[in-house]
Motif scaffolding. Structure first.
Motif, short mmCIF file in Angstrom:
data_model
loop_
_atom_site.label_atom_id
_atom_site.label_comp_id
_atom_site.label_asym_id
_atom_site.label_seq_id
_atom_site.Cartn_x
_atom_site.Cartn_y
_atom_site.Cartn_z
N ILE A 177 46.12 46.05 35.42
CA ILE A 177 44.66 45.80 35.93
C ILE A 177 44.33 44.55 35.51
CG2 ILE A 177 42.53 46.65 35.91
CD1 ILE A 177 43.69 49.51 35.91
N GLU A 178 44.87 44.12 34.26
CA GLU A 178 44.34 42.93 33.51
C GLU A 178 44.92 41.76 34.11
OE1 GLU A 178 45.12 43.64 29.49
OE2 GLU A 178 43.35 44.49 29.03
N ASN A 179 46.22 41.89 34.64
CA ASN A 179 46.74 40.99 35.28
C ASN A 179 46.27 40.74 36.78
OD1 ASN A 179 48.60 40.49 33.22
ND2 ASN A 179 50.13 41.77 33.95
N LYS A 180 45.96 41.72 37.30
CA LYS A 180 45.20 41.61 38.71
C LYS A 180 44.03 40.93 38.44
CE LYS A 180 47.97 43.83 41.43
NZ LYS A 180 48.52 43.23 42.95
N ASP A 181 43.20 41.19 37.66
CA ASP A 181 41.95 40.40 37.27
C ASP A 181 42.28 39.02 37.16
OD1 ASP A 181 40.35 42.75 37.53
OD2 ASP A 181 40.04 42.91 35.46
N LYS A 182 43.21 38.63 36.43
CA LYS A 182 43.51 37.15 36.22
C LYS A 182 43.93 36.61 37.85
CE LYS A 182 45.35 37.62 31.67
NZ LYS A 182 46.18 37.41 30.58
N GLU A 183 44.60 37.29 38.39
CA GLU A 183 44.88 36.97 39.72
C GLU A 183 43.76 36.85 40.65
OE1 GLU A 183 47.77 38.30 43.62
OE2 GLU A 183 47.79 39.31 41.58
N ILE A 184 42.81 37.63 40.53
CA ILE A 184 41.40 37.55 41.40
C ILE A 184 40.82 36.15 40.95
CG2 ILE A 184 39.45 38.42 42.11
CD1 ILE A 184 40.99 41.46 41.60
N ASP A 185 40.65 36.05 39.66
CA ASP A 185 39.75 34.90 39.15
C ASP A 185 40.59 33.63 39.64
OD1 ASP A 185 38.07 36.25 37.93
OD2 ASP A 185 39.07 36.43 35.94
N ASP A 186 41.94 33.50 39.66
CA ASP A 186 42.74 32.49 39.98
C ASP A 186 42.22 32.16 41.62
OD1 ASP A 186 44.56 30.17 39.81
OD2 ASP A 186 45.76 31.38 41.44
N TYR A 187 42.28 32.90 42.51
CA TYR A 187 41.77 33.01 43.84
C TYR A 187 40.20 32.49 43.82
CZ TYR A 187 45.96 35.74 45.08
OH TYR A 187 47.31 36.15 45.26
N LYS A 188 39.57 33.18 42.98
CA LYS A 188 38.08 32.69 43.24
C LYS A 188 37.79 31.13 42.91
CE LYS A 188 35.97 37.39 42.46
NZ LYS A 188 35.03 38.09 41.65
N CYS A 189 38.79 30.88 41.98
CA CYS A 189 38.61 29.42 41.58
C CYS A 189 38.94 28.45 42.67
CB CYS A 189 39.47 29.02 40.38
SG CYS A 189 38.89 30.02 38.62
N GLN A 190 40.02 28.98 43.50
CA GLN A 190 40.34 28.22 44.82
C GLN A 190 39.40 28.06 45.92
OE1 GLN A 190 44.50 28.96 45.66
NE2 GLN A 190 44.62 29.53 43.48
N GLY A 191 38.12 29.29 45.67
CA GLY A 191 37.26 29.27 46.71
C GLY A 191 37.41 30.21 47.59
N VAL A 192 38.43 31.25 47.41
CA VAL A 192 38.55 32.55 48.15
C VAL A 192 37.48 33.49 48.01
CG1 VAL A 192 40.24 34.33 48.62
CG2 VAL A 192 40.95 31.97 48.23
N LYS A 193 36.86 34.02 48.81
CA LYS A 193 35.96 35.16 48.98
C LYS A 193 36.41 36.60 49.53
CE LYS A 193 31.93 32.04 48.11
NZ LYS A 193 30.66 31.64 48.90
N ALA A 194 35.88 37.56 48.98
CA ALA A 194 36.17 38.99 49.64
C ALA A 194 35.48 38.84 51.15
CB ALA A 194 35.79 40.02 48.78
N SER A 195 36.13 39.65 52.05
CA SER A 195 35.88 39.57 53.56
C SER A 195 34.44 40.53 53.38
CB SER A 195 36.67 40.03 54.26
OG SER A 195 37.36 41.13 53.95
N ARG A 196 34.51 41.58 52.61
CA ARG A 196 33.50 42.60 52.57
C ARG A 196 32.89 42.69 51.19
NH1 ARG A 196 36.90 46.96 55.32
NH2 ARG A 196 38.43 45.59 54.41
N LYS A 197 31.57 42.64 50.89
CA LYS A 197 31.10 42.67 49.62
C LYS A 197 31.15 43.62 48.89
CE LYS A 197 28.10 40.41 46.82
NZ LYS A 197 28.26 38.98 46.14
N HIS A 198 31.34 45.07 49.31
CA HIS A 198 31.40 46.32 48.80
C HIS A 198 33.10 46.49 48.13
CE1 HIS A 198 33.06 47.60 52.77
NE2 HIS A 198 33.81 48.43 52.35
N ILE A 199 33.87 45.78 48.51
CA ILE A 199 35.18 45.87 48.07
C ILE A 199 35.52 45.02 46.73
CG2 ILE A 199 36.10 46.57 50.23
CD1 ILE A 199 37.52 43.92 50.49
N GLU A 200 34.44 44.22 46.49
CA GLU A 200 34.63 43.57 45.05
C GLU A 200 34.66 44.45 43.97
OE1 GLU A 200 31.86 40.44 44.90
OE2 GLU A 200 32.63 39.31 46.77
N THR A 201 35.32 44.08 42.99
CA THR A 201 35.42 45.01 41.82
C THR A 201 35.12 43.81 40.39
OG1 THR A 201 37.80 44.33 41.56
CG2 THR A 201 37.15 46.43 42.58
N LYS A 202 34.58 44.80 39.51
CA LYS A 202 34.18 43.95 38.43
C LYS A 202 35.27 43.76 37.27
CE LYS A 202 29.48 46.12 38.09
NZ LYS A 202 28.54 46.99 37.40
#
Length: 347
Positions: A165-190
């Motif tokens: 899970i921690e590695n997945k969070d790092k991967e998501i952070d990397d995507y966000k730094c590149q400007g990627v956003k979730a297509s639906r707001k409710h599927i975002e995770t903390k």
């Protein structure tokens, strides 16, 4: 050396490797485990305070069948299947009841009787498990050790999942730094925080219900499978190889030529110590016997003409046979090596 896969193929599980199954009789929750064979069974029952055990084999089993069901004629295997199915997968017409027989000078139950009423081929079928109090060693082998193993394994898996899970969070952070956003707001995770997660689990309503249920939820389908895998691995780790097992392993790993040699085969063979009949003649002989021996009765001239060293033609024939023999040995060894590799990787 026996591999774990080979050992698992030959291993016969005992009662300690059979998982517990929760049952409820007369409003009381029990755990039950059993092992059936073609002509016997073992059963262990507990209310998490007392443990009862029964083992019944061929003749004693037949006597009880005759006593409880004198009008039913069926094979022993069929009746054992009926008994097992009534406990493992009880049907609508199946009823369970529990009774105790106390000792004269003690309030603690000495025996427990689990009575099963069901139907076999449309006829009433009754069976009574009559179990005595189990000894402490059996309690340790069948509940304490397995449960400790399950807790350790689940703890290990939880730690591995937290890392994932921690590695997945790092991967998501990397995507966000590149400007990627979730297509639906409710599927975002903390972002996952281990301490916050543990506190949330302790305060949840499911935590209280889990504590109340205790053993009944520990051995659902997933729990039973984990128990079985834990105890199978435990049996492998604590196995004691027998001489017979070691010998059988050596036999399986040996080449075909070695097997033929151990059996003392006298027939024609393409093994490493024989020549094909087309070269060696009617009967295969060793290289040492190919060279004719000098007879003392013959003259030196005659002897020289009969030896391989005395004739260039015979020398070349002898060398040709030796070279062919070496080539055949090499080819045979390659075949045996391929056979060994296939055995090792075969599941």
């Amino acid at each position: 050396m026996t591999t774990e896969i080979e050992w698992r193929r030959r291993w016969k599980p005992d009662l300690s490797s059979c998982p517990w199954q929760p049952i409820e009789v007369d409003g009381i929750k029990y755990l039950i485990k059993f092992k059936f064979t073609e002509n016997s069974y073992e059963i262990l029952i507990t209310d998490l305070v007392h443990f009862w055990y029964e083992e019944l084999e061929d003749m004693a089993l037949r006597k009880r069948i005759q006593k409880l069901n004198p009008s039913i004629e069926a094979s022993l295997t069929r009746i054992l299947d009926q008994i097992r199915g009534s406990v493992e997968y009880p049907e609508r017409e199946t009823t369970l009841s529990v009774g105790f027989k106390s000792a004269d000078d003690d309030d603690e139950p000495e025996k427990i009787m689990l009575k099963i009423t069901s139907q076999l081929a449309g006829m009433p079928f009754v069976w009574n498990f009559i179990a005595n109090v189990a000894d402490s060693a059996m309690v340790s082998e069948n509940l304490v050790i397995p449960m400790m193993g399950m807790v350790c394994e689940l703890t290990r898996r939880q730690k591995e999942l937290i890392k994932v899970i921690e590695n997945k969070d790092k991967e998501i952070d990397d995507y966000k730094c590149q400007g990627v956003k979730a297509s639906r707001k409710h599927i975002e995770t903390k972002p996952f925080v281990e301490t916050a997660f543990e506190n949330e689990m302790l305060m949840s309503k499911m935590f209280e219900s889990s504590v109340k249920s205790l053993g009944s939820t520990a051995f659902d389908e997933a729990g039973q499978d984990l128990y079985r895998q834990i105890m199978t691995k435990y049996a492998w780790i604590n196995r004691s190889p027998t001489k017979k097992e070691d010998n059988s392993d050596d036999f399986e790993d040996d080449s075909l030529g070695d097997v033929a040699e151990r059996k003392g085969s006298s027939g024609p063979s393409w093994g490493t110590s024989r020549l094909p009949p087309s070269i060696a003649g009617p009967k295969s002989v060793s290289p040492d016997k190919v060279r004719p021996k000098t007879s003392p009765a013959k003259s030196p001239k005659s002897s020289a003409s009969n030896t391989p060293e005395g004739s260039p033609v015979k020398d070349s024939e002898y060398l040709r046979r030796q070279a062919l023999e070496r080539r055949l040995e090499q080819e045979e060894m390659k075949k045996h090596e391929k056979t060994k590799k296939k055995k090792k990787i075969a599941f």
